[in-house]
Scaffold this motif. Structure first.
Motif, PDB file in Angstrom:
ATOM      1  N   ARG A 268     -12.342  10.123   3.510  1.00 35.21           N
ATOM      2  CA  ARG A 268     -12.645   8.922   4.751  1.00 35.21           C
ATOM      3  C   ARG A 268     -12.008   7.596   4.500  1.00 35.21           C
ATOM      4  N   GLY A 269     -10.612   7.592   3.544  1.00 40.91           N
ATOM      5  CA  GLY A 269      -9.945   6.463   3.448  1.00 40.91           C
ATOM      6  C   GLY A 269     -10.349   5.901   1.402  1.00 40.91           C
TER       7      GLY A 269
ATOM      8  N   GLN B 251       0.701  -0.869  -0.272  1.00 38.82           N
ATOM      9  CA  GLN B 251       0.461  -0.356  -0.134  1.00 38.82           C
ATOM     10  C   GLN B 251       0.931   1.221  -0.169  1.00 38.82           C
ATOM     11  N   PRO B 252       2.166   1.316   0.456  1.00 36.92           N
ATOM     12  CA  PRO B 252       2.505   2.497   0.613  1.00 36.92           C
ATOM     13  C   PRO B 252       3.457   2.279  -0.616  1.00 36.92           C
ATOM     14  N   ALA B 253       3.574   1.519  -1.246  1.00 38.03           N
ATOM     15  CA  ALA B 253       4.135   1.757  -2.843  1.00 38.03           C
ATOM     16  C   ALA B 253       3.067   2.587  -4.058  1.00 38.03           C
ATOM     17  N   VAL B 254       1.948   2.048  -3.499  1.00 38.29           N
ATOM     18  CA  VAL B 254       0.304   2.574  -3.889  1.00 38.29           C
ATOM     19  C   VAL B 254       0.798   4.253  -3.962  1.00 38.29           C
ATOM     20  N   THR B 255       1.221   3.981  -2.578  1.00 35.91           N
ATOM     21  CA  THR B 255       0.596   6.225  -2.776  1.00 35.91           C
ATOM     22  C   THR B 255       1.299   6.226  -3.104  1.00 35.91           C
ATOM     23  N   LYS B 256       2.832   6.076  -2.937  1.00 36.31           N
ATOM     24  CA  LYS B 256       3.825   6.946  -3.276  1.00 36.31           C
ATOM     25  C   LYS B 256       3.979   6.753  -4.687  1.00 36.31           C
ATOM     26  N   VAL B 257       3.763   6.289  -5.127  1.00 36.10           N
ATOM     27  CA  VAL B 257       3.260   6.391  -6.827  1.00 36.10           C
ATOM     28  C   VAL B 257       2.532   7.463  -7.165  1.00 36.10           C
ATOM     29  N   LEU B 258       0.949   6.955  -6.169  1.00 33.97           N
ATOM     30  CA  LEU B 258       0.318   7.950  -7.030  1.00 33.97           C
ATOM     31  C   LEU B 258       0.774   9.279  -6.856  1.00 33.97           C
TER      32      LEU B 258
END
Length: 148
Positions: free
Chosen positions: A52-53, A29-36
């Motif tokens: 809300r997420g 999930q952190p990788a997805v967030t970082k790429v986005l």
């Protein structure tokens, strides 16, 4: 946009959450967030409303999704081809025909195909002639049959 940005963006658009995109892409999930975040930074605008997420695509995200869809399909095709080359499997033949041909001529022809080439899968889609032209133009079919 980089290729990885497009992959992550498409996954988020399809499933609607960071965690869902991470599962689909088999990354954290952190990788997805970082790429986005990097993608949005490069574009200079947010693509999603965060409430809300959950992520809600903005109009710009919908337009971008429509424009990058072909590239994403091409990428999927490249991955399938690479996997089939690695496994020495035969690539699927994608056939498109008008409904009349599909129900009259193709059942017998496809039966013969299966006997001669049992290891080569063949997918059939039916469309009207104008749609067949677009399908071929977009590279979504390998072979097409029409009465025109």
């Amino acid at each position: 946009m980089r290729l990885r940005h497009i992959e992550v963006f498409h996954a988020i658009m399809q499933v609607g959450t960071i965690s869902g995109a991470a599962q689909v892409l088999h990354i954290s999930q952190p990788a997805v967030t970082k790429v986005l975040q990097h993608c949005e930074l490069q574009l200079g605008m947010p693509l999603f409303e965060r409430v809300r997420g959950k992520l809600y695509p903005k109009p710009e995200a919908h337009r971008l999704f429509a424009e990058t869809e072909k590239l994403n399909r091409d990428l999927q095709g490249i991955r399938r081809l690479a996997a089939s080359l690695k496994g020495r499997a035969v690539e699927t033949i994608r056939l498109c025909a008008t409904p009349t041909i599909a129900i009259s001529v193709l059942p017998q022809a496809m039966s013969a195909w299966r006997q001669d080439f049992p290891q080569t899968p063949c997918q059939l889609a039916t469309h009207h002639t104008s749609e067949i032209v677009n399908t071929l133009r977009l590279g979504e079919a390998d072979l097409a049959l029409s009465l025109h």
